[in-house]
Scaffold this motif. Structure first.
Motif, mmCIF file in Angstrom:
data_model
loop_
_atom_site.group_PDB
_atom_site.id
_atom_site.type_symbol
_atom_site.label_atom_id
_atom_site.label_comp_id
_atom_site.label_asym_id
_atom_site.label_seq_id
_atom_site.Cartn_x
_atom_site.Cartn_y
_atom_site.Cartn_z
ATOM 1 N N GLY A 75 -8.298 10.413 3.474
ATOM 2 C CA GLY A 75 -8.901 9.985 4.455
ATOM 3 C C GLY A 75 -7.584 8.930 4.623
ATOM 4 N N LEU A 76 -8.593 8.052 5.989
ATOM 5 C CA LEU A 76 -7.448 6.682 6.393
ATOM 6 C C LEU A 76 -8.309 5.550 5.547
ATOM 7 C CD1 LEU A 76 -6.555 6.394 9.619
ATOM 8 C CD2 LEU A 76 -8.227 5.957 10.431
ATOM 9 N N TYR A 77 -6.996 4.703 5.554
ATOM 10 C CA TYR A 77 -7.597 3.100 5.214
ATOM 11 C C TYR A 77 -7.066 2.043 5.778
ATOM 12 C CZ TYR A 77 -7.963 5.964 0.807
ATOM 13 O OH TYR A 77 -8.820 7.410 -0.217
ATOM 14 N N ILE A 78 -7.468 1.315 5.722
ATOM 15 C CA ILE A 78 -7.504 -0.352 6.592
ATOM 16 C C ILE A 78 -6.587 -1.199 5.653
ATOM 17 C CG2 ILE A 78 -8.194 -1.951 7.537
ATOM 18 C CD1 ILE A 78 -8.622 0.568 8.925
ATOM 19 N N TYR A 79 -6.071 -2.266 5.875
ATOM 20 C CA TYR A 79 -5.417 -2.934 5.534
ATOM 21 C C TYR A 79 -5.084 -4.112 5.634
ATOM 22 C CZ TYR A 79 -0.706 -2.270 7.499
ATOM 23 O OH TYR A 79 0.481 -2.568 8.098
ATOM 24 N N THR A 80 -4.801 -4.749 4.861
ATOM 25 C CA THR A 80 -5.110 -6.966 6.119
ATOM 26 C C THR A 80 -3.635 -7.165 4.933
ATOM 27 O OG1 THR A 80 -6.662 -7.770 3.726
ATOM 28 C CG2 THR A 80 -7.523 -6.921 6.098
ATOM 29 N N VAL A 81 -2.817 -7.703 5.642
ATOM 30 C CA VAL A 81 -2.314 -8.814 4.911
ATOM 31 C C VAL A 81 -2.466 -10.016 5.666
ATOM 32 C CG1 VAL A 81 0.377 -9.700 4.779
ATOM 33 C CG2 VAL A 81 -0.485 -7.140 5.413
ATOM 34 N N GLU A 82 -2.346 -11.409 4.217
ATOM 35 C CA GLU A 82 -3.503 -12.796 4.795
ATOM 36 C C GLU A 82 -2.089 -13.047 3.883
ATOM 37 O OE1 GLU A 82 -7.329 -13.315 3.569
ATOM 38 O OE2 GLU A 82 -6.638 -11.068 2.539
ATOM 39 N N ALA A 83 -1.592 -14.188 5.058
ATOM 40 C CA ALA A 83 -0.221 -15.404 4.222
ATOM 41 C C ALA A 83 -0.737 -16.910 5.046
ATOM 42 C CB ALA A 83 0.799 -14.548 4.696
ATOM 43 N N THR A 84 0.459 -17.685 4.479
ATOM 44 C CA THR A 84 0.441 -18.297 5.328
ATOM 45 C C THR A 84 1.567 -19.607 5.794
ATOM 46 O OG1 THR A 84 -1.321 -20.047 3.839
ATOM 47 C CG2 THR A 84 -0.232 -21.275 4.867
ATOM 48 N N ASP A 85 1.335 -20.108 7.555
ATOM 49 C CA ASP A 85 2.454 -19.574 8.451
ATOM 50 C C ASP A 85 3.086 -21.237 7.787
ATOM 51 O OD1 ASP A 85 1.678 -21.531 9.298
ATOM 52 O OD2 ASP A 85 1.369 -20.818 10.885
ATOM 53 N N ASN A 86 4.470 -21.124 8.366
ATOM 54 C CA ASN A 86 5.588 -22.212 7.987
ATOM 55 C C ASN A 86 4.394 -23.693 8.460
ATOM 56 O OD1 ASN A 86 7.445 -21.206 7.040
ATOM 57 N ND2 ASN A 86 8.528 -21.159 8.966
ATOM 58 N N ASN A 87 3.347 -23.422 9.220
ATOM 59 C CA ASN A 87 3.228 -25.227 8.947
ATOM 60 C C ASN A 87 1.413 -24.934 8.591
ATOM 61 O OD1 ASN A 87 3.707 -25.666 11.674
ATOM 62 N ND2 ASN A 87 3.607 -24.347 12.489
ATOM 63 N N GLY A 88 1.394 -24.200 7.708
ATOM 64 C CA GLY A 88 0.023 -24.346 6.464
ATOM 65 C C GLY A 88 -1.195 -23.519 7.370
ATOM 66 N N LYS A 89 -1.241 -22.888 8.223
ATOM 67 C CA LYS A 89 -2.107 -22.160 8.576
ATOM 68 C C LYS A 89 -2.096 -20.856 8.109
ATOM 69 C CE LYS A 89 -4.013 -20.725 13.669
ATOM 70 N NZ LYS A 89 -3.194 -20.197 14.538
ATOM 71 N N ASP A 90 -3.293 -20.734 7.907
ATOM 72 C CA ASP A 90 -3.527 -19.198 7.385
ATOM 73 C C ASP A 90 -3.035 -17.704 8.617
ATOM 74 O OD1 ASP A 90 -4.198 -20.050 5.309
ATOM 75 O OD2 ASP A 90 -5.969 -20.327 5.168
ATOM 76 N N ILE A 91 -2.913 -16.820 8.497
ATOM 77 C CA ILE A 91 -2.016 -15.532 9.053
ATOM 78 C C ILE A 91 -3.086 -14.258 8.713
ATOM 79 C CG2 ILE A 91 -0.460 -16.770 10.646
ATOM 80 C CD1 ILE A 91 1.431 -15.962 8.774
ATOM 81 N N LYS A 92 -3.524 -13.601 9.537
ATOM 82 C CA LYS A 92 -4.032 -11.930 9.051
ATOM 83 C C LYS A 92 -3.464 -10.859 9.935
ATOM 84 C CE LYS A 92 -7.230 -11.100 7.153
ATOM 85 N NZ LYS A 92 -9.204 -11.405 6.945
ATOM 86 N N HIS A 93 -2.558 -10.237 9.629
ATOM 87 C CA HIS A 93 -3.036 -8.870 9.879
ATOM 88 C C HIS A 93 -3.443 -7.717 9.469
ATOM 89 C CE1 HIS A 93 0.538 -5.575 11.872
ATOM 90 N NE2 HIS A 93 -0.312 -4.853 10.493
ATOM 91 N N ILE A 94 -3.563 -6.768 10.239
ATOM 92 C CA ILE A 94 -4.376 -5.690 9.960
ATOM 93 C C ILE A 94 -4.044 -4.259 10.509
ATOM 94 C CG2 ILE A 94 -7.158 -4.539 10.397
ATOM 95 C CD1 ILE A 94 -7.782 -7.643 10.979
ATOM 96 N N GLY A 95 -3.922 -3.796 9.820
ATOM 97 C CA GLY A 95 -3.084 -2.729 9.929
ATOM 98 C C GLY A 95 -3.942 -0.870 9.603
ATOM 99 N N LYS A 96 -3.395 0.227 9.594
ATOM 100 C CA LYS A 96 -3.786 1.195 9.122
ATOM 101 C C LYS A 96 -2.907 2.329 8.934
ATOM 102 C CE LYS A 96 -4.538 3.220 13.478
ATOM 103 N NZ LYS A 96 -5.950 3.541 14.669
ATOM 104 N N PHE A 97 -3.869 3.206 7.161
ATOM 105 C CA PHE A 97 -2.431 4.393 7.108
ATOM 106 C C PHE A 97 -3.430 5.934 6.367
ATOM 107 C CE2 PHE A 97 -2.940 1.730 3.514
ATOM 108 C CZ PHE A 97 -3.375 2.556 2.234
ATOM 109 N N ALA A 98 -3.003 6.496 6.886
ATOM 110 C CA ALA A 98 -3.733 7.857 6.182
ATOM 111 C C ALA A 98 -2.956 8.209 4.948
ATOM 112 C CB ALA A 98 -3.238 8.902 7.207
ATOM 113 N N VAL A 99 -3.677 9.069 4.345
ATOM 114 C CA VAL A 99 -3.833 9.896 2.910
ATOM 115 C C VAL A 99 -4.070 10.872 3.352
ATOM 116 C CG1 VAL A 99 -3.542 10.272 0.296
ATOM 117 C CG2 VAL A 99 -3.569 7.692 1.552
ATOM 118 N N ILE A 100 -3.087 11.776 2.962
ATOM 119 C CA ILE A 100 -3.210 13.829 3.511
ATOM 120 C C ILE A 100 -3.102 14.134 2.402
ATOM 121 C CG2 ILE A 100 -2.424 15.803 5.084
ATOM 122 C CD1 ILE A 100 -1.829 13.784 7.221
ATOM 123 N N ARG A 101 -3.941 15.311 1.555
ATOM 124 C CA ARG A 101 -3.908 16.164 0.266
ATOM 125 C C ARG A 101 -3.306 17.758 0.825
ATOM 126 N NH1 ARG A 101 -3.369 12.653 -2.133
ATOM 127 N NH2 ARG A 101 -4.674 11.632 -3.517
#
Length: 101
Positions: A75-101
């Motif tokens: 199926g299709l999956y969503i992922y988030t990447v959460e980190a803190t930048d050099n200024n101490g601000k929270d940053i987030k990236h959202i992406g997707k990937f698929a798994v096929i059998r």
């Protein structure tokens, strides 16, 4: 964070990317030194959470297993990447990937 990728995408079972038939994996690339990756189904159910903490390597492999150590379904999956930048601000990236059998 715009450079973050999942390889291979789509993940195809029995591909040559696997080391053997029992070890399935995908790789998150171009990760910040410290971050948290959370993986969800397309309906929003949490599948797994991964921690990355490596100053030298921006890659993290995932074995395609859920929190309960079950193999993920196709199926299709969503992922988030959460980190803190050099200024101490929270940053987030959202992406997707698929798994096929």
């Amino acid at each position: 964070l715009k450079k973050i990728r999942v390889v291979p995408n789509p993940y195809v079972a029995h591909s040559e990317f696997n080391e053997n038939e029992y070890l399935k994996k995908i790789r998150f690339t171009h990760l910040p030194a410290q971050c948290k990756i959370t993986i969800y189904t397309i309906s929003g159910e949490k599948v797994n959470a991964l921690e990355h903490d490596d100053q030298d390597d921006g890659n993290l492999e995932w074995n395609l297993r859920t929190i309960n150590n079950q193999e993920v379904s196709p199926g299709l999956y969503i992922y988030t990447v959460e980190a803190t930048d050099n200024n101490g601000k929270d940053i987030k990236h959202i992406g997707k990937f698929a798994v096929i059998r």
